[in-house]
Write a protein that holds these residues in place. Structure first.
Motif, PDB file in Angstrom:
ATOM      1  N   GLY A  72       7.463 -17.538  41.234  1.00 34.64           N
ATOM      2  CA  GLY A  72       6.324 -17.378  42.147  1.00 34.64           C
ATOM      3  C   GLY A  72       5.253 -18.438  41.983  1.00 34.64           C
ATOM      4  N   LYS A  75       7.071 -23.490  43.569  1.00 31.85           N
ATOM      5  CA  LYS A  75       8.026 -24.609  43.564  1.00 31.85           C
ATOM      6  C   LYS A  75       8.817 -24.681  44.873  1.00 31.85           C
ATOM      7  CE  LYS A  75      10.078 -22.836  39.988  1.00 31.85           C
ATOM      8  NZ  LYS A  75       9.303 -21.600  39.781  1.00 31.85           N
ATOM      9  N   SER A  76       9.411 -23.535  45.270  1.00 32.13           N
ATOM     10  CA  SER A  76      10.233 -23.558  46.495  1.00 32.13           C
ATOM     11  C   SER A  76       9.368 -23.828  47.707  1.00 32.13           C
ATOM     12  CB  SER A  76      10.952 -22.226  46.694  1.00 32.13           C
ATOM     13  OG  SER A  76      11.623 -21.886  45.528  1.00 32.13           O
ATOM     14  N   THR A  77       8.128 -23.317  47.697  1.00 32.86           N
ATOM     15  CA  THR A  77       7.229 -23.560  48.828  1.00 32.86           C
ATOM     16  C   THR A  77       7.009 -25.066  48.988  1.00 32.86           C
ATOM     17  OG1 THR A  77       6.163 -21.455  48.366  1.00 32.86           O
ATOM     18  CG2 THR A  77       4.945 -22.987  49.755  1.00 32.86           C
TER      19      THR A  77
HETATM   20  N1  LIG Z   1       6.943 -16.674  53.777  1.00 31.24           N
HETATM   21  C1  LIG Z   1       6.141 -16.184  52.818  1.00 31.24           C
HETATM   22  N2  LIG Z   1       5.209 -15.253  53.106  1.00 31.24           N
HETATM   23  C2  LIG Z   1       4.379 -14.769  52.159  1.00 31.24           C
HETATM   24  N3  LIG Z   1       4.401 -15.164  50.870  1.00 31.24           N
HETATM   25  C3  LIG Z   1       5.316 -16.077  50.518  1.00 31.24           C
HETATM   26  C4  LIG Z   1       6.240 -16.640  51.458  1.00 31.24           C
HETATM   27  N4  LIG Z   1       7.026 -17.532  50.813  1.00 31.24           N
HETATM   28  C5  LIG Z   1       6.617 -17.523  49.523  1.00 31.24           C
HETATM   29  N5  LIG Z   1       5.595 -16.661  49.347  1.00 31.24           N
HETATM   30  C6  LIG Z   1       4.855 -16.405  48.097  1.00 31.24           C
HETATM   31  O1  LIG Z   1       4.386 -17.653  47.626  1.00 31.24           O
HETATM   32  C7  LIG Z   1       4.416 -17.676  46.194  1.00 31.24           C
HETATM   33  C8  LIG Z   1       5.228 -18.873  45.728  1.00 31.24           C
HETATM   34  O2  LIG Z   1       6.592 -18.647  46.049  1.00 31.24           O
HETATM   35  P1  LIG Z   1       7.744 -19.697  45.717  1.00 31.24           P
HETATM   36  O3  LIG Z   1       9.007 -19.167  46.328  1.00 31.24           O
HETATM   37  O4  LIG Z   1       7.292 -21.037  46.140  1.00 31.24           O
HETATM   38  O5  LIG Z   1       7.794 -19.612  44.137  1.00 31.24           O
HETATM   39  P2  LIG Z   1       8.789 -20.355  43.118  1.00 31.24           P
HETATM   40  O6  LIG Z   1       7.929 -21.106  42.163  1.00 31.24           O
HETATM   41  O7  LIG Z   1       9.808 -21.124  43.882  1.00 31.24           O
HETATM   42  O8  LIG Z   1       9.437 -19.118  42.367  1.00 31.24           O
HETATM   43  P3  LIG Z   1      10.936 -18.899  41.760  1.00 31.24           P
HETATM   44  O9  LIG Z   1      10.964 -19.546  40.424  1.00 31.24           O
HETATM   45  O10 LIG Z   1      10.980 -17.406  41.641  1.00 31.24           O
HETATM   46  O11 LIG Z   1      11.915 -19.438  42.750  1.00 31.24           O
HETATM   47  C9  LIG Z   1       4.978 -16.320  45.769  1.00 31.24           C
HETATM   48  O12 LIG Z   1       3.909 -15.463  45.461  1.00 31.24           O
HETATM   49  C10 LIG Z   1       5.700 -15.829  47.004  1.00 31.24           C
HETATM   50  O13 LIG Z   1       5.686 -14.417  47.066  1.00 31.24           O
END
Ligand SMILES: Nc1ncnc2c1ncn2[C@@H]1O[C@H](COP(=O)(O)OP(=O)(O)OP(=O)(O)O)[C@@H](O)[C@H]1O
Length: 398
Positions: A72, A75-77
């Motif tokens: 969370g 990173k993926s965002t």
């Molecule tokens: N479409 C969306 N709508 C609302 N919140 C979102 C959306 N996409 C991601 N988030 C939120 O944004 C935050 C960052 O998410 P992200 O997927 O980028 O994390 P991450 O670092 O890739 O995590 P992981 O290691 O679990 O893959 C999280 O709190 C997630 O719930």
């Protein structure tokens, strides 16, 4: 000659809403406000949060940026913004050249089209002509090891098969920029090894952004990292070990748990004899090549046959790395109620630099049955000058 900058990210921020209905309503409001020429609202409204805030970096050909952070963190965002799947609320992304991406399972695939048709689709999106894709087609199919299934609709592929096809297209089309979310590396071990070999091969001519939870891999591949925490860059730089140390800090608290007990014995304390404590949360420190000396205090609740002690050592990623020789905890065949102390020593510890934890158990004298087991009972830190990601540095004479 200076390598050219292929990716430039300036002040990128992205906010999300925690509630779907409110989020949709804000979306409609934003549409109108954009239509009227207003910029996106930069302040947070109720139930909104920053998934990314003010991220900046540049990446040249031949460079690999590691994106690390806990679940969370954002990173993926960031990968999705780089791939154009979502727009940032603030900031600017400039990318030169073709972008290959493996960032969301099934993203970019049309499920009712066959693997072969999807290769053409994706190739076209990447900007390749039909002739160019024709030339690459057999290579991609062979790389994905999917020749038998290439004319099957992608919706019937297993998740591993989708990842194979996705990576084959992303990497074999000679992208200038490659985005990889390693969480998707659900292919089998053989394919994963092949992917990393390919990444090594294409790195000199590509700018790679690599999301991973595997620190050894990040340190091997990346020449710069960003540690994301709640959407902010908590660390950004070329000192990979420093960034990884910060990432690991969150795991430093002892999380001692009793997993099993039959009620006959308990472990009150384990003291790790150390010259000093680490600055990091008072963890005992042992220099590489020194001794791991442990003093146990048990409480024997009922007279029992002398059990054997099992001590396993785990690294910070909770991978088991070693076990100490199993020995009886006393010379007597039985032990009476009361406290019992035991001192054991392992000489010349050759673990590489890092934080380790102990899982401790007592097993019955004549059967493998457990008496008591604890996970993560205590931690210690091994110090060495070198940042090495292999689990051991073996003492060597030259
Ligand atoms: N479409 C969306 N709508 C609302 N919140 C979102 C959306 N996409 C991601 N988030 C939120 O944004 C935050 C960052 O998410 P992200 O997927 O980028 O994390 P991450 O670092 O890739 O995590 P992981 O290691 O679990 O893959 C999280 O709190 C997630 O719930």
């Amino acid at each position: 000659m200076e390598a050219e900058v292929l990716v430039k990210v300036e002040g990128v921020s992205k906010k999300f809403c925690k509630d779907l209905r409110t989020g949709l309503w804000y979306g409609v409001q934003d549409l109108f406000s954009n239509f009227l020429g207003n910029k996106h609202e930069r302040k947070l409204r109720e139930k909104e949060f920053w998934a990314l805030q003010d991220i900046n970096f540049e990446l040249k050909r031949g460079e690999c940026l590691g994106l690390i952070g806990h679940n969370g963190a954002g990173k993926s965002t960031l990968l999705k913004i780089l791939n154009g799947l979502i727009n940032p609320d603030a900031g600017k992304v400039t990318i030169k050249g073709r972008v290959g991406a493996l960032i969301e399972l099934g993203a970019g695939f049309n499920p009712i089209l066959t693997g072969r048709e999807n290769i053409y689709n994706n190739g076209a999106i990447l900007g390749f002509s039909r002739r160019e894709i024709d030339e690459k087609l057999e290579e991609i199919i062979a790389y994905a090891e999917l020749s038998e299934f290439i004319d099957m609709p992608v919706q019937h592929y297993s998740s591993g098969m989708r990842v194979r096809l996705g990576f084959a297209i992303a990497a074999q089309m000679e992208p200038d920029v490659l985005l990889i979310d390693e969480v998707l590396a659900v292919g089998d071990l053989g394919f994963m090894l092949k992917c990393f070999k390919t990444i090594d091969q294409i790195l000199p001519s590509t700018a790679i952004i690599f999301v991973s939870h595997s620190m050894p891999r990040v340190s091997r591949l990346c020449n710069e990292i960003i540690l994301l925490e709640n959407g902010n860059a908590k660390y950004q730089g070329k000192d990979i070990a420093a960034g990884i140390d910060l990432y690991y800090d969150r795991f430093l608290l002892n999380d001692k748990k009793m997993i099993f007990t039959d009620g006959t014995m308990e472990l009150l304390e384990v003291q790790i004899i150390s010259e000093k404590s680490s600055k990091r949360e008072e963890i005992p420190v042992i220099n590489w090549g020194g001794n791991l000396e442990l003093v146990f205090t048990f409480n024997v609740l009922k007279k029992i046959q002398t059990p054997r002690l099992v001590v396993s050592i785990f690294d910070i990623e909770q991978k088991s790395v070693a076990v100490l020789e199993k020995k009886f905890i006393s010379d007597a065949s039985e032990i009476n109620k009361g406290t019992l102390n035991l001192r054991i020593i392992h000489q010349n510890i050759q673990f590489s630099k890092g934080i380790y934890s102990l899982n401790i158990g007592l097993i019955k004298a004549n059967s493998p049955g457990p008496i008591v087991r604890y996970s993560d009972f205590c931690k210690f830190q091994v110090l060495h000058d070198e940042d090495v990601w292999e689990p051991f540095i073996l003492k060597t004479e030259y």
